[in-house]
Design a protein around this motif. Structure first.
Motif, PDB file in Angstrom:
ATOM      1  N   ARG A 162       0.828  -1.215   0.000  1.00  0.00           N
ATOM      2  CA  ARG A 162       0.000   0.000   0.000  1.00  0.00           C
ATOM      3  C   ARG A 162       0.859   1.261   0.000  1.00  0.00           C
ATOM      4  O   ARG A 162       0.476   2.269  -0.607  1.00  0.00           O
ATOM      5  CB  ARG A 162      -0.948  -0.034   1.193  1.00  0.00           C
ATOM      6  CG  ARG A 162      -2.013  -1.109   1.046  1.00  0.00           C
ATOM      7  CD  ARG A 162      -3.135  -0.993   2.042  1.00  0.00           C
ATOM      8  NE  ARG A 162      -4.202  -1.933   1.703  1.00  0.00           N
ATOM      9  CZ  ARG A 162      -5.374  -1.976   2.294  1.00  0.00           C
ATOM     10  NH1 ARG A 162      -5.659  -1.120   3.268  1.00  0.00           N
ATOM     11  NH2 ARG A 162      -6.290  -2.851   1.926  1.00  0.00           N
ATOM     12  N   ARG A 197      -3.297   4.641 -10.504  1.00  0.00           N
ATOM     13  CA  ARG A 197      -3.829   3.597  -9.617  1.00  0.00           C
ATOM     14  C   ARG A 197      -4.947   2.825 -10.315  1.00  0.00           C
ATOM     15  O   ARG A 197      -5.019   1.596 -10.225  1.00  0.00           O
ATOM     16  CB  ARG A 197      -4.354   4.254  -8.330  1.00  0.00           C
ATOM     17  CG  ARG A 197      -4.815   3.281  -7.244  1.00  0.00           C
ATOM     18  CD  ARG A 197      -5.378   4.096  -6.087  1.00  0.00           C
ATOM     19  NE  ARG A 197      -5.901   3.260  -5.025  1.00  0.00           N
ATOM     20  CZ  ARG A 197      -5.203   2.846  -3.979  1.00  0.00           C
ATOM     21  NH1 ARG A 197      -3.932   3.189  -3.863  1.00  0.00           N
ATOM     22  NH2 ARG A 197      -5.761   2.093  -3.055  1.00  0.00           N
ATOM     23  N   LEU A 217      -4.811  -1.162 -11.191  1.00  0.00           N
ATOM     24  CA  LEU A 217      -5.853  -2.118 -10.806  1.00  0.00           C
ATOM     25  C   LEU A 217      -6.329  -2.923 -12.013  1.00  0.00           C
ATOM     26  O   LEU A 217      -6.571  -4.134 -11.910  1.00  0.00           O
ATOM     27  CB  LEU A 217      -7.028  -1.391 -10.164  1.00  0.00           C
ATOM     28  CG  LEU A 217      -6.781  -0.829  -8.756  1.00  0.00           C
ATOM     29  CD1 LEU A 217      -7.939   0.075  -8.333  1.00  0.00           C
ATOM     30  CD2 LEU A 217      -6.589  -1.950  -7.747  1.00  0.00           C
ATOM     31  N   ILE A 224      -0.758  -5.392  -6.265  1.00  0.00           N
ATOM     32  CA  ILE A 224      -2.197  -5.138  -6.099  1.00  0.00           C
ATOM     33  C   ILE A 224      -2.795  -6.170  -5.147  1.00  0.00           C
ATOM     34  O   ILE A 224      -3.581  -5.848  -4.239  1.00  0.00           O
ATOM     35  CB  ILE A 224      -2.923  -5.151  -7.449  1.00  0.00           C
ATOM     36  CG1 ILE A 224      -2.455  -4.003  -8.344  1.00  0.00           C
ATOM     37  CG2 ILE A 224      -4.432  -5.100  -7.250  1.00  0.00           C
ATOM     38  CD1 ILE A 224      -2.766  -2.628  -7.836  1.00  0.00           C
ATOM     39  N   ASN A 258      -4.272  -6.098  -1.040  1.00  0.00           N
ATOM     40  CA  ASN A 258      -5.657  -6.556  -0.857  1.00  0.00           C
ATOM     41  C   ASN A 258      -6.635  -5.717  -1.679  1.00  0.00           C
ATOM     42  O   ASN A 258      -7.744  -5.399  -1.237  1.00  0.00           O
ATOM     43  CB  ASN A 258      -6.066  -6.524   0.623  1.00  0.00           C
ATOM     44  CG  ASN A 258      -7.280  -7.392   0.896  1.00  0.00           C
ATOM     45  OD1 ASN A 258      -7.539  -8.359   0.186  1.00  0.00           O
ATOM     46  ND2 ASN A 258      -8.038  -7.037   1.922  1.00  0.00           N
ATOM     47  N   LEU A 259      -6.183  -5.367  -2.888  1.00  0.00           N
ATOM     48  CA  LEU A 259      -7.016  -4.559  -3.765  1.00  0.00           C
ATOM     49  C   LEU A 259      -7.423  -5.305  -5.004  1.00  0.00           C
ATOM     50  O   LEU A 259      -8.171  -4.784  -5.825  1.00  0.00           O
ATOM     51  CB  LEU A 259      -6.265  -3.274  -4.165  1.00  0.00           C
ATOM     52  CG  LEU A 259      -5.884  -2.349  -3.019  1.00  0.00           C
ATOM     53  CD1 LEU A 259      -5.042  -1.190  -3.559  1.00  0.00           C
ATOM     54  CD2 LEU A 259      -7.127  -1.810  -2.329  1.00  0.00           C
TER      55      LEU A 259
END
Length: 216
Positions: free
Chosen positions: A150, A161, A165, A210, A214-215
């Motif tokens: 993070r 970002r 993702l 990522i 935990n995204l």
């Protein structure tokens, strides 16, 4: 013209790859090797853009050869070759930083497309394979890894970002461009900046960060 080096201990496989790739005006096989031990010398001599690396070889396997190539100051793109899509060595090579993998019986057109994709900075992987790599690489995931990931992602702008993702979901540049209403050239530039800020070399490693955050 994408310059390709093939490394495989089976002369019939090397001959087959030479025949397949020789039919494309976009790809040129600059050299061949029969063992992973030859990989670094051949890369230094011929400066290929992409290396097709057999993962299972008797002396120096593709995993160790991949590690040696990735340690070079300017490593080539690496696609590992296998007869099994769930080969643990393949997943380990991808987690290490290889750019994709191909089954040896991949159709010629698909093989050439994958080489061109990787040479252009994309990944020759399906989203399901990315998930397998993430699972392998994060079996020992901890809260400290999440914090570290993070912190890395905090360096990105909101647009970067969003693109990161999408990369983590296994999307191609064209798919990201369509989703975000951007040009493909803009997406490529964004990904180049993302790689630099995160200190990684390819899209699979972005996906790992990522996931660690935990995204994913």
């Amino acid at each position: 013209m994408v310059r390709v080096l093939t490394i495989d201990d089976d002369p019939l496989v090397r001959a087959g790859l030479r025949l397949i790739l020789g039919g494309s005006p976009s790809v040129h096989v600059v050299a061949e090797g029969s063992d992973g031990d030859e990989a670094v010398d051949l890369v230094n001599e011929h400066q290929p853009d992409v290396v097709l690396m057999d993962i299972r070889m008797p002396r120096v396997d593709g995993l160790e050869a991949t590690q040696r190539l990735l340690a070079l100051p300017e490593p080539p793109k690496i696609i590992v070759l296998t007869t099994f899509d769930s080969d643990d060595l393949v997943l380990r090579a991808l987690a290490m930083g290889a750019d994709g993998f191909l089954l040896k019986d991949t159709a010629p057109r698909k093989m050439i497309e994958a080489i061109l994709q990787v040479a252009a900075g994309e990944q020759a992987l399906s989203p399901s394979v990315v998930s397998q790599v993430i699972s392998l690489a994060t079996r020992s995931s901890t809260s400290s890894r999440q914090r570290s990931a993070r912190r890395l992602l905090e360096q990105l702008t909101q647009r970067e970002r969003t693109v990161a993702l999408a990369v983590g979901r296994g999307m191609t540049n064209a798919q990201i461009a369509e989703q975000e209403y951007l040009s493909v050239a803009t997406v490529k530039a964004q990904i180049t900046r993302i790689l630099g800020k995160l200190g990684v070399t390819n899209r699979v490693q972005v996906a790992l960060i990522i996931h660690d955050a935990n995204l994913g």
